[in-house]
Enzyme design. Structure first.
Site, PDB file in Angstrom:
ATOM      1  CD  GLU A 363      -9.475  17.480   7.260  1.00 43.37           C
ATOM      2  OE1 GLU A 363     -10.643  17.352   6.889  1.00 43.37           O
ATOM      3  OE2 GLU A 363      -8.605  18.073   6.598  1.00 43.37           O
TER       4      GLU A 363
HETATM    5  C1  LIG Z   1       0.381  15.846  10.127  1.00 42.98           C
HETATM    6  C2  LIG Z   1      -0.785  16.446  10.844  1.00 42.98           C
HETATM    7  C3  LIG Z   1      -1.481  17.495  10.257  1.00 42.98           C
HETATM    8  C4  LIG Z   1      -2.546  18.088  10.924  1.00 42.98           C
HETATM    9  N1  LIG Z   1      -3.179  19.177  10.367  1.00 42.98           N
HETATM   10  C5  LIG Z   1      -4.076  19.873  11.108  1.00 42.98           C
HETATM   11  C6  LIG Z   1      -4.604  21.136  10.655  1.00 42.98           C
HETATM   12  O1  LIG Z   1      -4.301  21.603   9.551  1.00 42.98           O
HETATM   13  N2  LIG Z   1      -5.470  21.797  11.454  1.00 42.98           N
HETATM   14  C7  LIG Z   1      -5.826  21.337  12.661  1.00 42.98           C
HETATM   15  O2  LIG Z   1      -6.603  22.010  13.350  1.00 42.98           O
HETATM   16  N3  LIG Z   1      -5.348  20.143  13.138  1.00 42.98           N
HETATM   17  C8  LIG Z   1      -4.486  19.430  12.395  1.00 42.98           C
HETATM   18  N4  LIG Z   1      -3.972  18.243  12.868  1.00 42.98           N
HETATM   19  C9  LIG Z   1      -4.370  17.777  14.192  1.00 42.98           C
HETATM   20  C10 LIG Z   1      -5.237  16.527  14.154  1.00 42.98           C
HETATM   21  O3  LIG Z   1      -6.501  16.832  13.663  1.00 42.98           O
HETATM   22  C11 LIG Z   1      -5.250  15.945  15.581  1.00 42.98           C
HETATM   23  O4  LIG Z   1      -3.967  15.404  15.814  1.00 42.98           O
HETATM   24  C12 LIG Z   1      -6.331  14.897  15.752  1.00 42.98           C
HETATM   25  O5  LIG Z   1      -7.607  15.479  15.717  1.00 42.98           O
HETATM   26  C13 LIG Z   1      -6.168  14.127  17.072  1.00 42.98           C
HETATM   27  O6  LIG Z   1      -6.006  14.975  18.136  1.00 42.98           O
HETATM   28  P1  LIG Z   1      -4.808  14.748  19.172  1.00 42.98           P
HETATM   29  O7  LIG Z   1      -3.553  14.622  18.395  1.00 42.98           O
HETATM   30  O8  LIG Z   1      -4.857  15.813  20.206  1.00 42.98           O
HETATM   31  O9  LIG Z   1      -5.098  13.346  19.827  1.00 42.98           O
HETATM   32  P2  LIG Z   1      -6.032  13.077  21.103  1.00 42.98           P
HETATM   33  O10 LIG Z   1      -7.315  13.800  20.966  1.00 42.98           O
HETATM   34  O11 LIG Z   1      -5.225  13.335  22.321  1.00 42.98           O
HETATM   35  O12 LIG Z   1      -6.281  11.527  20.963  1.00 42.98           O
HETATM   36  C14 LIG Z   1      -5.356  10.535  21.379  1.00 42.98           C
HETATM   37  C15 LIG Z   1      -6.018   9.172  21.177  1.00 42.98           C
HETATM   38  O13 LIG Z   1      -7.182   9.086  22.023  1.00 42.98           O
HETATM   39  C16 LIG Z   1      -8.314   8.772  21.232  1.00 42.98           C
HETATM   40  N5  LIG Z   1      -9.493   9.443  21.788  1.00 42.98           N
HETATM   41  C17 LIG Z   1      -9.635  10.728  22.160  1.00 42.98           C
HETATM   42  N6  LIG Z   1     -10.877  10.959  22.595  1.00 42.98           N
HETATM   43  C18 LIG Z   1     -11.549   9.792  22.499  1.00 42.98           C
HETATM   44  C19 LIG Z   1     -12.871   9.379  22.804  1.00 42.98           C
HETATM   45  N7  LIG Z   1     -13.800  10.232  23.246  1.00 42.98           N
HETATM   46  N8  LIG Z   1     -13.211   8.088  22.587  1.00 42.98           N
HETATM   47  C20 LIG Z   1     -12.301   7.213  22.079  1.00 42.98           C
HETATM   48  N9  LIG Z   1     -11.028   7.536  21.785  1.00 42.98           N
HETATM   49  C21 LIG Z   1     -10.661   8.821  21.987  1.00 42.98           C
HETATM   50  C22 LIG Z   1      -7.979   9.288  19.830  1.00 42.98           C
HETATM   51  O14 LIG Z   1      -8.769   8.666  18.837  1.00 42.98           O
HETATM   52  C23 LIG Z   1      -6.495   8.943  19.741  1.00 42.98           C
HETATM   53  O15 LIG Z   1      -6.358   7.598  19.394  1.00 42.98           O
HETATM   54  C24 LIG Z   1      -2.943  17.595  12.189  1.00 42.98           C
HETATM   55  C25 LIG Z   1      -2.239  16.521  12.765  1.00 42.98           C
HETATM   56  C26 LIG Z   1      -1.169  15.969  12.128  1.00 42.98           C
HETATM   57  C27 LIG Z   1      -0.404  14.868  12.806  1.00 42.98           C
END
Ligand SMILES: Cc1cc2nc3c(=O)[nH]c(=O)nc-3n(C[C@H](O)[C@H](O)[C@H](O)COP(=O)(O)OP(=O)(O)OC[C@H]3O[C@@H](n4cnc5c(N)ncnc54)[C@H](O)[C@@H]3O)c2cc1C
Length: 379
Positions: A363
């Site tokens: 989130e």
């Molecule tokens: C157990 C679990 C349950 C989940 N449940 C749901 C769900 O029910 N519904 C749903 O839709 N999603 C869900 N998610 C997804 C979750 O919301 C995402 O994993 C999260 O938003 C991060 O996205 P990402 O994994 O693609 O990481 P990325 O966006 O690829 O980020 C990787 C890293 O880069 C950093 N980063 C990215 N952009 C920037 C920026 N502009 N400036 C600085 N740092 C940045 C991030 O903070 C992170 O540290 C879930 C994830 C997990 C692991």
């Protein structure tokens, strides 16, 4: 300014505490080890009204305020964050989203069952290439007149295989960018809708996290939430409240670990005295207690903002950022205070440490919260 809880809030807090101790605690280690979804426990939480806490009673909800919801989240998360995330997604994202933006017939058809816990829902925003950058939606909802044709994959979906109703965000008009995104209600069992394998996770292992795959899934137009192009705004507005739920989850995890560490430190002896008599341990407890209380004030304030009708984007983001940091730091120290016992499952703190990590990721990661906060203070 009144920091005390109402009698009703205290009763709800007590009910959640009793439920967590009596119903969640006994099986929590096994569910974590075997990645078992707490099906029976979810059914009971539905009966207690925990799955539609803020929903108007005319739609089957408990009609309570956000602070009551936070208190329940905190108590459940002290013991079992896998169960509390199910409560959080169903309340903050699914029920709130449908009640606030859905049509009357959507509320009749879906919200009533979701609010009572007869069924649970998911919120499907993330994709393999769209996490923090939620505008990069690759899932498409092609307008076919009376229906949309849904194609694409959603990643990391909490309640993925257990839910009956899915709120899916998808791109209809690419040229309009985020203004061309829609939110659709998709039913489990729709033709072309597949559930991917369960993720094998570090923490919150009792919650079922799956990819959801859509191949030419027909979604009737009446299942769109809001006007054409409202989907991205729907997702952002819903997630703003979701952060309060995850912040309270983090607060609960931290409090649970602190309470275990406090008890352990007063029982365990080393060098002829209880370890709490060593200042190094007493100071850790002092830091934990202070940080948890500071996090609690931020979390309750964001809930209060929501209940007062104030903007809660900033207070919710600050609450999530800080409470998740406190959850991580507190659980690490709780393991440390337990020494070798902290490293084994029977003492619970290692699980709480693993569970804490997710609160800094989902989130909106901590980095994304800082973007929200800095934009808010700079503008
Ligand atoms: C157990 C679990 C349950 C989940 N449940 C749901 C769900 O029910 N519904 C749903 O839709 N999603 C869900 N998610 C997804 C979750 O919301 C995402 O994993 C999260 O938003 C991060 O996205 P990402 O994994 O693609 O990481 P990325 O966006 O690829 O980020 C990787 C890293 O880069 C950093 N980063 C990215 N952009 C920037 C920026 N502009 N400036 C600085 N740092 C940045 C991030 O903070 C992170 O540290 C879930 C994830 C997990 C692991």
């Amino acid at each position: 300014m009144d920091f005390s809880l109402t009698e009703e809030q205290k009763l709800i807090q007590r009910a959640a505490r009793d439920f967590a101790q009596n119903e969640l605690l006994p099986g929590v280690i096994e569910r974590d080890e075997k990645q078992l979804f707490p099906k029976e426990e979810v059914r009971k939480m539905g009966e207690l009204g925990f799955l539609g806490m803020m929903v108007n009673p005319k739609y089957g909800g408990s009609g309570l305020d956000t602070l009551s919801y936070v208190l329940v989240m905190e108590e459940l998360s002290k013991v079992d964050a896998s169960s509390s995330v199910i409560v959080s997604v169903n309340n903050s994202l699914v029920c709130w989203g449908l009640e606030t933006f859905g049509t009357e017939s959507q509320k009749e058809k879906y919200l009533k069952k979701l609010a009572t816990g007869e069924i649970i829902g998911t919120f499907c925003l993330s994709e393999p290439e769209a996490g923090s950058d939620a505008t990069s939606q690759k899932t498409t909802a092609t307008d076919k007149g009376d229906h949309y044709l849904l194609n694409g994959t959603k990643n990391w979906i909490t309640n993925g295989s257990s839910a009956d109703v899915h709120l899916v965000i998808a791109q209809t008009d690419k040229d309009k960018k985020y203004r061309g995104i829609n939110a659709l209600i998709v039913e489990k069992g729709s033709e072309g809708f597949e559930i991917g394998p369960k993720e094998n996770k570090l923490g919150i292992r009792g919650s079922d996290t799956h990819s959801l795959i859509f191949n030419d899934v027909k979604v009737p137009k009446e299942n769109r939430i809001g006007k054409d192009g409202f989907g991205f705004k729907f997702a952002m507005k819903t997630l703003a409240g979701g952060r309060i739920g995850i912040a309270s989850q983090a607060l609960g995890i931290a409090t649970g670990a602190y309470e275990l560490a406090l008890k352990y430190a007063q029982e365990r002896k080393a060098f002829g005295t209880e370890i709490s008599n060593h200042q190094a341990i007493a100071f850790k407890l002092a830091d934990m207690h202070t940080q948890i209380q500071a996090a609690r004030h931020l979390v309750y304030k964001s809930a209060w903002d929501k209940d007062m009708g104030n903007n809660y984007d900033l207070s919710g983001a600050m609450a999530k950022l800080y409470a998740s940091q406190v959850a991580m730091e507190t659980t690490i120290e709780a393991v440390q205070i337990h020494g070798g016992n902290g490293f084994v499952k029977d003492y619970h703190v290692e699980r709480l440490m693993r569970d804490a990590k997710i609160t800094q990721i989902y989130e909106g990661t901590s980095e994304i919260q800082k973007i929200v906060i800095s934009r808010s203070i700079l503008n």
